[in-house]
Enzyme design. Structure first.
Site, mmCIF file in Angstrom:
data_model
loop_
_atom_site.group_PDB
_atom_site.id
_atom_site.type_symbol
_atom_site.label_atom_id
_atom_site.label_comp_id
_atom_site.label_asym_id
_atom_site.label_seq_id
_atom_site.Cartn_x
_atom_site.Cartn_y
_atom_site.Cartn_z
ATOM 1 N N CYS A 120 0.897 -1.151 0.000
ATOM 2 C CA CYS A 120 0.000 0.000 0.000
ATOM 3 C C CYS A 120 0.932 1.196 0.000
ATOM 4 O O CYS A 120 1.580 1.468 1.009
ATOM 5 C CB CYS A 120 -0.906 0.028 1.234
ATOM 6 S SG CYS A 120 -1.825 1.586 1.327
ATOM 7 N N CYS A 125 -2.922 -0.335 3.850
ATOM 8 C CA CYS A 125 -4.066 -1.165 3.487
ATOM 9 C C CYS A 125 -3.593 -2.596 3.241
ATOM 10 O O CYS A 125 -2.588 -2.829 2.574
ATOM 11 C CB CYS A 125 -4.756 -0.612 2.242
ATOM 12 S SG CYS A 125 -5.420 1.043 2.524
HETATM 13 FE FE FE Z 1 -3.359 2.002 2.969
#
Ligand code: FE
Length: 215
Positions: A120, A125
């Site tokens: 990410c 994420c």
């Molecule tokens: Fe993220």
């Protein structure tokens, strides 16, 4: 008085160990302050209770990467499940009782011609509901920036050599779309049970920074 004596005993202890700062020692970051503000408001407005937030954190913290390993082992041994997993990862993992929440799961399959890695670039994420918490290095600026610019070199630093004739694809996760790697089944595992296969698939193989070991 016993308690006080216990406290004194602790302070009398010869503290020659390496000093480790308390987490409160560094000022809270912007995201931390924002999260605390939102949390306080949600509780104050009666949307959720502190107990519900705690229970959800405990549930999330209890997810282990082994679940991802079981999903991969199923895909290696059940061609129909593999098809479902690649076609609609979000739906397929519900067969394991897992939920992606509001996010979509895309499973990227390694092939002899292509290796996949996830990152990410913006924050952290990660498919937490099936792989658990991301490793600390996943959240580091070094990994987030370098794996995009020089993935082969970063993989070599993890001890993973990807041959030049194998393409490397880097997938950037977001809040809405999260990725998991489906590694290639190692040679020499013919006839292995799902449980044996699952044990080969560690967290880092599901992120794509290593390959499951060939027995
Ligand atoms: Fe993220």
């Amino acid at each position: 008085m016993a308690e006080e004596r216990g406290t004194e005993a602790w302070h009398d202890h010869d503290h020659d160990r390496t000093f480790q700062p308390d987490i409160e020692d560094s000022a809270p970051g912007w995201a931390e302050l924002q999260a605390e503000a939102v949390r306080s408001l949600l509780i104050e407005k009666g949307v959720v209770t502190a107990a519900e937030i705690r229970a959800e954190l405990e549930r999330l913290d209890s997810v282990e990467p082994a679940l991802g390993g079981r999903i991969v082992a199923r895909a290696w041994t059940d061609p129909d499940f593999r098809k479902r997993l690649l076609a609609d990862g979000t739906r397929a993992v519900t067969e394991f009782g897992a939920s992606m929440g509001d996010a979509e799961l895309i499973v990227v399959e390694n092939t002899p011609a292509r290796h996949n890695v996830i990152v990410c670039t913006l924050c952290s994420c990660y498919p937490r509901t099936i792989l658990g918490l991301p490793p600390d290095w996943y959240k580091s600026r070094a990994y987030r920036s370098r794996v995009v610019a020089e993935p082969r070199m970063v993989l070599r630093e993890f001890g993973t050599a990807i041959p030049d004739d194998v393409a490397v694809s880097v997938h950037d996760s977001t809040a809405d779309v999260r990725y998991m790697v489906l590694p290639l089944r190692p040679a020499g595992t013919e006839g292995w049970s799902e449980a044996q296969l699952a044990a080969l698939v560690t967290r880092d193989a599901l992120v794509g920074v290593v390959l499951p070991p060939t027995p």
